[in-house]
Design a protein around this motif. Structure first.
Motif, PDB file in Angstrom:
ATOM      1  N   LYS A 284      40.404  58.354  30.128  1.00  0.00           N
ATOM      2  CA  LYS A 284      40.285  58.417  31.583  1.00  0.00           C
ATOM      3  C   LYS A 284      41.505  57.837  32.287  1.00  0.00           C
ATOM      4  O   LYS A 284      41.617  57.891  33.514  1.00  0.00           O
ATOM      5  N   GLY A 285      42.437  57.235  31.509  1.00  0.00           N
ATOM      6  CA  GLY A 285      43.631  56.627  32.102  1.00  0.00           C
ATOM      7  C   GLY A 285      44.594  57.659  32.658  1.00  0.00           C
ATOM      8  O   GLY A 285      44.542  58.853  32.323  1.00  0.00           O
ATOM      9  N   ASN A 286      45.521  57.196  33.507  1.00  0.00           N
ATOM     10  CA  ASN A 286      46.474  58.091  34.169  1.00  0.00           C
ATOM     11  C   ASN A 286      47.815  58.178  33.451  1.00  0.00           C
ATOM     12  O   ASN A 286      48.634  59.057  33.746  1.00  0.00           O
ATOM     13  N   GLU A 287      48.088  57.251  32.541  1.00  0.00           N
ATOM     14  CA  GLU A 287      49.360  57.262  31.831  1.00  0.00           C
ATOM     15  C   GLU A 287      49.438  58.451  30.878  1.00  0.00           C
ATOM     16  O   GLU A 287      48.421  58.852  30.288  1.00  0.00           O
ATOM     17  N   PRO A 288      50.626  59.012  30.678  1.00  0.00           N
ATOM     18  CA  PRO A 288      50.779  60.153  29.750  1.00  0.00           C
ATOM     19  C   PRO A 288      50.350  59.823  28.327  1.00  0.00           C
ATOM     20  O   PRO A 288      49.892  60.693  27.594  1.00  0.00           O
ATOM     21  N   THR A 289      50.543  58.558  27.938  1.00  0.00           N
ATOM     22  CA  THR A 289      50.215  58.156  26.559  1.00  0.00           C
ATOM     23  C   THR A 289      48.708  57.993  26.348  1.00  0.00           C
ATOM     24  O   THR A 289      48.263  57.891  25.203  1.00  0.00           O
ATOM     25  N   CYS A 290      47.940  57.954  27.429  1.00  0.00           N
ATOM     26  CA  CYS A 290      46.500  57.705  27.299  1.00  0.00           C
ATOM     27  C   CYS A 290      45.810  58.793  26.480  1.00  0.00           C
ATOM     28  O   CYS A 290      44.950  58.506  25.646  1.00  0.00           O
ATOM     29  N   HIS A 291      46.194  60.037  26.708  1.00  0.00           N
ATOM     30  CA  HIS A 291      45.531  61.142  26.013  1.00  0.00           C
ATOM     31  C   HIS A 291      45.813  61.105  24.519  1.00  0.00           C
ATOM     32  O   HIS A 291      44.920  61.354  23.707  1.00  0.00           O
ATOM     33  N   MET A 292      47.058  60.760  24.152  1.00  0.00           N
ATOM     34  CA  MET A 292      47.382  60.672  22.734  1.00  0.00           C
ATOM     35  C   MET A 292      46.696  59.470  22.093  1.00  0.00           C
ATOM     36  O   MET A 292      46.235  59.545  20.948  1.00  0.00           O
ATOM     37  N   SER A 293      46.613  58.364  22.817  1.00  0.00           N
ATOM     38  CA  SER A 293      45.924  57.185  22.280  1.00  0.00           C
ATOM     39  C   SER A 293      44.446  57.479  22.049  1.00  0.00           C
ATOM     40  O   SER A 293      43.867  57.088  21.029  1.00  0.00           O
ATOM     41  N   SER A 294      43.833  58.175  23.007  1.00  0.00           N
ATOM     42  CA  SER A 294      42.423  58.513  22.850  1.00  0.00           C
ATOM     43  C   SER A 294      42.235  59.483  21.692  1.00  0.00           C
ATOM     44  O   SER A 294      41.260  59.393  20.934  1.00  0.00           O
ATOM     45  N   PHE A 295      43.188  60.419  21.525  1.00  0.00           N
ATOM     46  CA  PHE A 295      43.127  61.369  20.407  1.00  0.00           C
ATOM     47  C   PHE A 295      43.160  60.616  19.075  1.00  0.00           C
ATOM     48  O   PHE A 295      42.403  60.919  18.147  1.00  0.00           O
ATOM     49  N   CYS A 296      44.026  59.616  18.985  1.00  0.00           N
ATOM     50  CA  CYS A 296      44.094  58.782  17.767  1.00  0.00           C
ATOM     51  C   CYS A 296      42.757  58.074  17.518  1.00  0.00           C
ATOM     52  O   CYS A 296      42.323  57.934  16.370  1.00  0.00           O
ATOM     53  N   CYS A 297      42.112  57.629  18.593  1.00  0.00           N
ATOM     54  CA  CYS A 297      40.801  56.974  18.461  1.00  0.00           C
ATOM     55  C   CYS A 297      39.762  57.932  17.892  1.00  0.00           C
ATOM     56  O   CYS A 297      38.972  57.567  17.013  1.00  0.00           O
ATOM     57  N   PHE A 298      39.770  59.173  18.389  1.00  0.00           N
ATOM     58  CA  PHE A 298      38.783  60.156  17.925  1.00  0.00           C
ATOM     59  C   PHE A 298      39.018  60.536  16.464  1.00  0.00           C
ATOM     60  O   PHE A 298      38.063  60.704  15.701  1.00  0.00           O
ATOM     61  N   LEU A 299      40.290  60.642  16.075  1.00  0.00           N
ATOM     62  CA  LEU A 299      40.597  60.938  14.671  1.00  0.00           C
ATOM     63  C   LEU A 299      40.143  59.787  13.770  1.00  0.00           C
ATOM     64  O   LEU A 299      39.602  60.003  12.684  1.00  0.00           O
TER      65      LEU A 299
END
Length: 411
Positions: A284-299
């Motif tokens: 839900k964060g606005n930073e560009p890296t947030c989506h990749m960090s969340s993707f790493c969490c899901f993996l």
């Protein structure tokens, strides 16, 4: 009766385990104890003590679930009598040995000439039977008018209360009872009664209480992602601590190994849940890296979920064998959602992860203060059967016997 059910030769069925509990020790037959205490105890008290010990043993050997409540009541009835054994007025020295058997191990006896050992065994049995009760309530059952097995919300809430109560019993054993036993007694205790194992089961009971709370939060429309993440992280901390307690000693056999495998299984489940909910919040964060960090969490959550399946199988196959339990609570939801979300995010961001190998690291999970703690426990008052007037009668009888022996010597 939880894991302990498989120890009972009278019950050949393979049990399901939702809540872990060790087998209890049960009083050995009281005939020898009666002979040891004859003349030292009032006859009425000695009879009551023997009858209660024998009743506990008989009820513990009953494989039916209905015997759990009766056994818990019998232990609670005997406890005030056992408390009296530890009083100074009782005056029991090392000449009287209290013997107990581990349930399902026949005549293999454990005995200590220490009344605090008797109290330890009683309170430990109270804790384990409380966990057995929680286990029976957390096994999904077919409801009237339905073909599916479910667990009612009331059973879940009652189970949390039972888990806190059992944890309180065990903490009392560690902080109060073991302190009064002599060092030579505590050093030679069976593995199931040693402080590290008692603490591990106490902590894992709190972890399972948190696991149930997480399941209730998942089923509630009012619970936020932050609440679910916090509960998952707390559950992770509890099982990490429990696993650490067991890692300090030799736990490669029997129920020590079984408990270690159980804690590993639940640890992996909790970590998968924590990363899943952490990923949803980070996304839900606005930073560009947030989506990749969340993707790493899901993996990570998907990989941990796969490891937890293997850990569950290892736990179930370890002696005593138990059945793989049906999915319930948060994991019933997450076993579907984690692979689904991980697959969707992989289609969206998988190519970026390939392009930037090694640049993205798995974020740390937040740490929270732990919410659940053992329910405070205090010993009951000494049983009225320890009435002082009866002890005066024993002293008079001892004096008469002494005078009689003296007269016989003169003759």
């Amino acid at each position: 009766m939880g894991c302990a059910a498989s120890c009972k030769k009278k019950n050949p069925s393979i049990p399901e385990v939702a809540v872990f509990a060790s087998p209890i020790t049960v009083p050995a037959h009281s005939e020898r104890l009666q002979k040891s205490l004859k003349g030292l105890f009032p006859p009425q008290l000695l009879s009551r003590l023997s009858l209660l010990r024998d009743r506990i043993r008989c009820l513990a050997e009953d494989p039916s679930e209905s015997a759990i409540d009766e056994l818990r009541e019998a232990l609670q009835e005997y406890l005030p009598v056992a408390v009296g054994l530890t009083t100074q007025e009782c005056g029991l020295g090392r000449e009287v040995e209290f013997k107990w058997n581990k349930l399902g191990e026949g005549r293999q006896e454990t005995g200590r000439a220490n009344p605090w050992f008797e109290l330890l065994c009683v309170i430990h049995a109270m804790a384990m039977t409380t966990l057995w009760k929680a286990n029976s309530m957390m096994i999904p059952k077919v409801q009237p008018g339905s073909d599916t097995r479910t667990i009612s919300a009331e059973c879940k809430r009652d189970s949390v209360d039972l888990l806190l109560k059992a944890s309180g019993f065990l903490e009392f054993c560690i902080t109060r009872v073991l302190l009064h036993a002599q060092p030579e007694t505590t050093k030679r205790l069976p593995i199931d009664l040693q402080a590290e194992v008692l603490r591990a089961i106490s902590i894992q009971a709190l972890g399972q209480g948190t696991e149930i709370q997480l399941g209730l939060a998942v089923e509630s429309q009012k619970a936020s992602l932050s609440v679910k993440r916090r509960l998952a992280c707390e559950q992770l901390s509890y099982f990490s601590q429990a696993h650490g307690c067991l890692s300090e000693g030799e736990r490669s056999h029997g129920h020590g190994k079984k408990l270690l495998l159980f804690c590993k299984w639940k640890y992996l489940e909790a970590k998968a849940a924590a990363y899943y909910y952490h990923g949803l919040i980070v996304d839900k964060g606005n930073e560009p890296t947030c989506h990749m960090s969340s993707f790493c969490c899901f993996l990570a959550a998907q990989e941990l979920l796969s490891e937890s399946k293997k850990a569950c199988l290892s736990f179930c196959l370890a002696d005593p064998v138990c059945r793989i339990p049906p999915l319930w609570g948060a994991m019933k939801y997450l076993y579907q959602k984690i692979p689904e979300v991980a697959s969707r995010k992989s289609q969206m961001y998988g190519y970026l992860l390939e392009q930037e190998k090694g640049l993205h690291t798995l974020p740390d999970l937040p740490e929270f203060p732990l919410s659940l703690s053992p329910e405070e426990y205090q010993l009951p008052e000494v049983d009225p059967s320890w009435d002082q007037t009866m002890w005066e009668e024993v002293e008079v009888q001892k004096l008469k016997d002494h005078l009689k022996d003296h007269e016989d010597d003169n003759d």
